[in-house]
Design an enzyme around this catalytic site. Structure first.
Site, PDB file in Angstrom:
ATOM      1  N   SER A  99     -19.268  18.111  -0.622  1.00 39.06           N
ATOM      2  CA  SER A  99     -18.175  19.340  -0.713  1.00 39.06           C
ATOM      3  C   SER A  99     -16.815  18.668  -1.399  1.00 39.06           C
ATOM      4  CB  SER A  99     -18.094  20.195   0.229  1.00 39.06           C
ATOM      5  OG  SER A  99     -17.713  19.311   1.566  1.00 39.06           O
TER       6      SER A  99
ATOM      7  N   HIS B 162     -11.836  18.714   1.985  1.00 45.18           N
ATOM      8  CA  HIS B 162     -11.897  19.708   0.817  1.00 45.18           C
ATOM      9  C   HIS B 162     -10.466  19.580   0.144  1.00 45.18           C
ATOM     10  CE1 HIS B 162     -15.162  22.271   3.330  1.00 45.18           C
ATOM     11  NE2 HIS B 162     -15.590  21.451   2.840  1.00 45.18           N
TER      12      HIS B 162
END
Length: 663
Positions: free
Chosen positions: A161, A217
């Protein structure tokens, strides 16, 4: 139909890198699942198996990554917590990636993906290293807590991610740059912008919950945006050559800066991180040992079920007790000829060699020697005088029998046709145990009182060498002590249990140099039996309460199996390849045949008289029980029901842990 067929190749070609990254992530998950399944875990929900597995596979953990294992910054990108985590990230990749590949090209997209992923991992590691024991308990970039003490919390992070957020940041930079240049936004462009903003917003919002690595992230998003900004500046140059050159230089420069940042982030001198690293490594070692044990147990259970299915039906106690062959005394040793037809038994008390016909199961012939010298030393039998026939072997053609101590301190050679001694070779004091090479050209004989090994050339009956063992002379030890000896299948190694020196001697048969084996530099005591395994690389040793596997020739312990409840392994003896062990029950009323790999009893035989020892036949199909005045021939396949006994001599785990005893 044809239109669809024409479109598909163009989609694959146009988005080849996206599909390649998709395939790499799926392959990574397949490997991860295969590994987890092999250690007995759940590949669908690997986090339910154990968190340590991800550290082994390469998860990002600050205390490891920043103290000498920076490769984890890359490897963790291709690991995923479970199939849902993989699906979520791959859907995001297919939603975001095609735009990146179309507007930046394959090379630049790959650079953005890797730089963003590695940067995200580095930010995560730095964040949790600074957070220390106050770090959040994590589960998803994926990141989550492995274990916690009062002073330390360990967090790990896996997943693509961060890299995908980098692609999203690159797309945002590209869209905003185009909109700024044209002062307008096309409908399709607005649509892509909205999708990207929604995905980024949802990901960041998802990161607010417990167990999500928001630092990765955010780190991926920022690094992807900044890197894309640099590439877009290069893209604005009109000259294609200069534009391409500057783009390549930018990629190399950013990669160099990232490598420098990784190097600068290393903290090998951090005492707290080194302490944490040692704790993690210790926990990982415990985990791997526990998993190996669980896998061994699982495989053993499967094999036990298969063995039970294929096991012959149990027989009565009378049949299982075997055939009794009277020999008129206790057999010091028994030896089966290579063709399996004859069994020889040495009776030291009467100094006789008994020949048994195994086809007819009867006493066929007795070989006697000239009377031994008598002494008035108070000894009741030959053994304590250091004389009387002991070790036995035959030539490959069966025409010659070699016996030790039938004549005092000598090797006697008997001619089977003439029935008499044809050669006498003087050796050390009271030679007993003996082994021959398969070609019958060399013999190894243990002189039990001298505590030496005589290496004999049987072609000319010369002594090649006499090897003295540690501990010196054994004249003050019991002359009847156990003398376990084994020759490796390739005949390159000889092993001897040196009771006097409290070691096992490993001897190279070419150099004839002994190498003592000790258990963690401690003494190896009470060796009952030893055998080399079929691969020639392991020596299996059985003491009175332990089974040890020793690697050859480096002499490291590779396996230690404990007797259950610390009970003594009575009269234990290994078969020819070390895969089976025969042990008497504590009450000495039965023999147990145990398969070592499964720790399970596969044979159960009653003792009708006192059993003083056991020996396996050449093919392990028969067992020879040495009684006080007889030999009982047991058929391995004619056993009582092994389930009738609750005794399991060997354990997989701590012998004091009752849960680990038996199956």
């Amino acid at each position: 139909m044809s239109a669809v067929a024409n479109i598909q190749p163009s989609i694959v070609k146009r988005n080849a890198l996206c599909f390649m990254l998709l395939a790499v992530n799926i392959i990574g998950f397949i490997y991860q699942s295969y590994y987890i399944q092999n250690i007995g875990g759940d590949w669908l929900l690997p986090t339910d198996t154990d968190s340590y597995v991800f550290i082994i596979l390469g998860a990002n953990e600050a205390n490891l990554t920043l103290t000498g294992e920076p490769w984890r910054l890359v490897s963790n990108i291709f690991l995923h917590a479970d199939i849902a985590h993989l699906l979520f990230n791959m859907v995001a990749l297919l939603a975001i990636g095609p735009y990146t590949e179309e507007h930046f090209g394959k090379l630049k997209m790959l650079a953005i993906y890797l730089v963003s992923g590695i940067s995200a991992s580095l930010v995560s590691a730095l964040w949790y290293s600074s957070a220390g024991s106050q770090g959040n308990e994590l589960y998803d970039s994926i990141a989550y807590s492995v274990f916690q003490t009062q002073i330390l919390r360990i967090n790990i992070s896996v997943g693509a991610s961060g890299a995908i957020m980098g692609l999203a940041g690159a797309n945002l930079a590209s869209m905003l740059a185009k909109m700024a240049a044209t002062h307008q936004a096309e409908p399709q462009q607005k649509k892509h912008l909205n999708y990207t903003l929604i995905m980024v917003g949802l990901t960041l919002a998802y990161g607010l919950q417990k167990g999500v690595d928001s630092s990765a992230h955010i780190g991926g998003l920022i690094s992807g945006t900044l890197f894309a900004g640099i590439l877009l500046c290069c893209h604005a140059i009109k000259s294609k050559l200069i534009r391409s050159t500057l783009s390549l230089i930018s990629i190399v420069a950013v990669a160099g800066l990232l490598l420098g940042a990784i190097q600068a982030s290393q903290q090998p001198d951090s005492e707290s991180m080194q302490d944490a690293r040692e704790t993690i490594m210790a926990k990982m070692a415990e985990y791997q040992q526990a998993r190996a044990l669980e896998l061994q147990r699982s495989l053993a259970q499967q094999q036990i079920a298969l063995d039970k299915k294929n096991r012959p039906d149990p027989v009565s106690a009378e049949v299982a007790a075997g055939i009794e062959i009277p020999i008129g005394g206790f057999a010091d040793d028994v030896y089966q000829t290579a063709d399996g037809r004859w069994l020889y038994a040495s009776i030291g008390k009467s100094n006789q060699l008994i020949q048994i016909d195994l086809q007819k199961n009867n006493h066929l012939r007795t070989y006697s020697a000239p009377p031994l010298p008598k002494t008035n030393d108070g000894c009741p039998h030959n053994m304590c005088r250091g004389m009387g026939v002991s070790g036995i072997a035959t030539s490959p053609d069966g025409k010659l029998i070699y016996v030790t101590s039938m004549q005092p301190d000598a090797l006697s050679v008997l001619d089977t046709e003439r029935g008499k001694i044809v050669k006498t070779l003087p050796l050390g004091q009271f030679p007993r145990a003996m082994l021959l090479t398969n070609d019958g050209k060399r013999a190894y004989v243990i002189n039990s009182v001298d505590n030496t090994l005589s290496v004999i050339n049987l072609q000319d009956y010369s002594i090649e060498r006499v090897i003295a063992f540690a501990g010196g002379n054994a004249e003050h030890y019991g002359f009847g002590r156990q003398l376990a000896m084994a020759l490796s299948p390739d005949e390159k190694w000889l092993a001897f249990a040196n009771t006097i020196g409290s070691t096992v001697e490993l001897i190279n048969t070419e150099t004839l140099e002994p190498l003592p084996i000790r258990e963690n530099e401690a003494e190896i005591l009470n060796v009952q039996s030893l055998r080399f395994l079929a691969d020639n690389k392991q020596l299996r040793i059985v003491t009175d309460n332990t089974l040890l596997d020793i690697s050859v020739p480096d002499r490291a312990i590779t396996q230690q199996v404990l007797s259950c409840e610390g009970k003594e392994l009575q009269n234990a003896v290994l078969n020819s390849d070390g895969t089976l062990i025969a042990v008497q029950t504590p009450s000495a009323d039965h023999w147990l045949l145990v398969k070592i790999s499964t720790r399970s009893v596969i044979g159960y035989y009653p003792l009708t008289t006192i059993g003083y020892g056991m020996k396996f036949s050449n093919n392990d199909g028969l067992l020879f029980d040495k009684g006080l005045n007889d030999i009982r021939v047991l058929d391995r396949d004619r056993s009582l029901d092994p389930q009738d006994t609750e005794i399991t001599p060997l354990c997989f785990e701590d012998p004091n842990n009752q849960d680990d005893i038996g199956w």
